[in-house]
Design an enzyme around this catalytic site. Structure first.
Site, short mmCIF file in Angstrom:
data_model
loop_
_atom_site.label_atom_id
_atom_site.label_comp_id
_atom_site.label_asym_id
_atom_site.label_seq_id
_atom_site.Cartn_x
_atom_site.Cartn_y
_atom_site.Cartn_z
N LYS A 72 -3.99 28.42 -46.13
CA LYS A 72 -2.97 28.96 -45.75
C LYS A 72 -2.28 28.34 -45.03
CE LYS A 72 -6.54 31.69 -43.38
NZ LYS A 72 -7.98 31.03 -43.28
N LEU A 73 -1.27 28.04 -46.05
CA LEU A 73 -0.21 27.11 -46.24
C LEU A 73 1.06 27.94 -45.11
CD1 LEU A 73 0.67 25.88 -49.66
CD2 LEU A 73 -0.75 25.16 -47.68
N ILE A 76 8.00 25.23 -43.31
CA ILE A 76 9.42 25.00 -43.87
C ILE A 76 9.66 25.61 -45.49
CG2 ILE A 76 11.20 23.56 -42.12
CD1 ILE A 76 10.72 21.27 -43.90
N GLY A 77 10.58 25.69 -46.08
CA GLY A 77 10.11 26.28 -47.93
C GLY A 77 10.05 25.15 -48.46
N ASN A 78 10.50 23.39 -48.36
CA ASN A 78 10.58 22.59 -49.31
C ASN A 78 8.90 22.45 -49.68
OD1 ASN A 78 11.79 20.96 -50.79
ND2 ASN A 78 11.14 19.57 -49.20
N ARG A 186 -19.75 41.78 -42.57
CA ARG A 186 -20.57 41.93 -42.28
C ARG A 186 -22.09 43.26 -42.63
NH1 ARG A 186 -18.71 37.63 -41.45
NH2 ARG A 186 -18.93 35.92 -39.33
N GLY A 215 -18.49 34.25 -45.32
CA GLY A 215 -19.54 33.27 -45.47
C GLY A 215 -21.07 32.96 -43.98
N ARG A 216 -20.67 32.77 -42.76
CA ARG A 216 -21.85 33.05 -42.41
C ARG A 216 -23.14 33.99 -42.65
NH1 ARG A 216 -18.21 32.18 -37.17
NH2 ARG A 216 -17.37 33.48 -38.71
O1 OMP Z 1 -8.10 33.40 -45.85
C1 OMP Z 1 -8.73 34.09 -44.99
O2 OMP Z 1 -9.89 33.53 -46.04
C2 OMP Z 1 -9.78 34.04 -43.99
C3 OMP Z 1 -8.64 35.44 -43.63
C4 OMP Z 1 -8.80 36.15 -42.16
O3 OMP Z 1 -8.39 36.89 -41.81
N1 OMP Z 1 -10.38 36.06 -41.70
C5 OMP Z 1 -11.33 34.73 -42.15
O4 OMP Z 1 -12.22 34.90 -41.87
N2 OMP Z 1 -11.16 34.35 -43.16
C6 OMP Z 1 -12.13 33.44 -43.88
O5 OMP Z 1 -12.95 34.25 -44.13
C7 OMP Z 1 -14.10 33.31 -44.30
C8 OMP Z 1 -15.21 34.40 -43.59
O6 OMP Z 1 -16.60 33.87 -43.08
P1 OMP Z 1 -17.74 34.04 -42.09
O7 OMP Z 1 -16.89 34.94 -41.15
O8 OMP Z 1 -17.78 33.60 -42.54
O9 OMP Z 1 -18.03 35.60 -43.32
C9 OMP Z 1 -13.31 32.01 -43.23
O10 OMP Z 1 -13.34 31.18 -44.39
C10 OMP Z 1 -12.30 32.39 -43.12
O11 OMP Z 1 -11.48 30.75 -42.63
#
Ligand code: OMP
Length: 236
Positions: A72-73, A76-78, A186, A215-216
């Site tokens: 998620k960078l 500044i642009g450079n 979920r 993820g979780r």
């Molecule tokens: O850019 C992402 O991946 C991201 C954006 C966003 O708006 N919400 C979000 O949950 N994520 C990522 O998506 C994953 C979701 O993980 P869980 O909530 O465990 O399923 C995490 O690694 C977050 O960093």
């Protein structure tokens, strides 16, 4: 590490991205082995990237997995341009920047012609309207997501990260060829944790997204492989 399966184009494994938000590279590799052929696409975020995970990116790619590097960078642009250029050499499929117009234009410059697909994160799925208000945004979240999606398309960004709840308006803003990638997923009845704009895997697929990020619900399950297979079954 096991090798990735090569799913057919219609296989839902192409559309499931498992977030490897684990404390160490060692635990992440053990998780990849436990999940086995139930996943072929992994996301590496801050926690792993800042603890040796960039080497894991290369090992996963070599083993045939697709990799999404989620840093998620935003700078500044450079700095963004140079950072994207450096990350482009890792051989990843996706990388993220925040969806600010200057940042997105810089990322597209840094990517060059054949780098990874850049995804622009519109409004985090852990935000509800109160969080957006607190951060000083005057717009309703749905409008802010749509605005940022339009700006991303204008900047030449390859895909959008948003909640699947916003998929319809994002699709009309970006057209058919750019990607929609949705975390905040979920299975029904699962703990939502810190996520606020949440949909089930089935509802996200119905909404027309390209990839879900989970993820979780998988990595903290007692049986991560079974959890991934259940999500794939729900995705159809
Ligand atoms: O850019 C992402 O991946 C991201 C954006 C966003 O708006 N919400 C979000 O949950 N994520 C990522 O998506 C994953 C979701 O993980 P869980 O909530 O465990 O399923 C995490 O690694 C977050 O960093």
């Amino acid at each position: 590490m096991s090798h990735a399966a090569s799913p057919a184009a219609s296989d839902p494994r192409n559309r499931l991205i498992v977030a490897l938000d684990l404390p160490s590279v060692h635990e992440a590799e053990a998780m990849v082995d436990r999940i086995g052929d139930a996943a072929t696409f992994y996301k590496i975020g801050y926690r792993l990237a800042y603890s040796g995970g960039l080497a894991l990116v290369q090992r996963l790619s070599k083993a045939g997995f697709k990799v999404f590097i989620d840093l998620k960078l935003h700078d500044i642009g450079n700095t963004v341009e140079d950072g994207v250029r450096a990350l482009s050499d890792l051989g990843v499929t996706f990388l993220t920047v925040h969806a600010y117009p200057q940042t997105m234009r810089a990322a597209v410059r840094g990517r060059g012609g054949d780098g990874p697909t850049i995804l622009a994160v519109t409004v985090l799925t852990s935000y509800d309207q109160a969080d957006a208000d607190e951060a000083g945004y005057a717009l309703p979240i749905a409008d802010l997501v749509a605005l940022r999606a339009r700006q991303a398309a204008e900047a030449g960004i390859g895909g959008i990260v948003c909640s699947a709840a916003e998929a319809a308006s994002v699709r009309s803003a970006i057209g058919p060829s750019r990607l929609i990638v949705t975390p905040g997923i979920r299975p029904a009845g699962d703990d939502v944790g810190d996520q606020k704009r949440v949909l089930t895997p089935a509802a996200a697929m119905e909404a027309g997204i390209d990839h879900i990020v989970v993820g979780r619900p998988i990595t903290q399950s007692a049986d991560p492989r079974a959890a991934a297979l259940a999500i794939l079954a729900e995705m159809g």
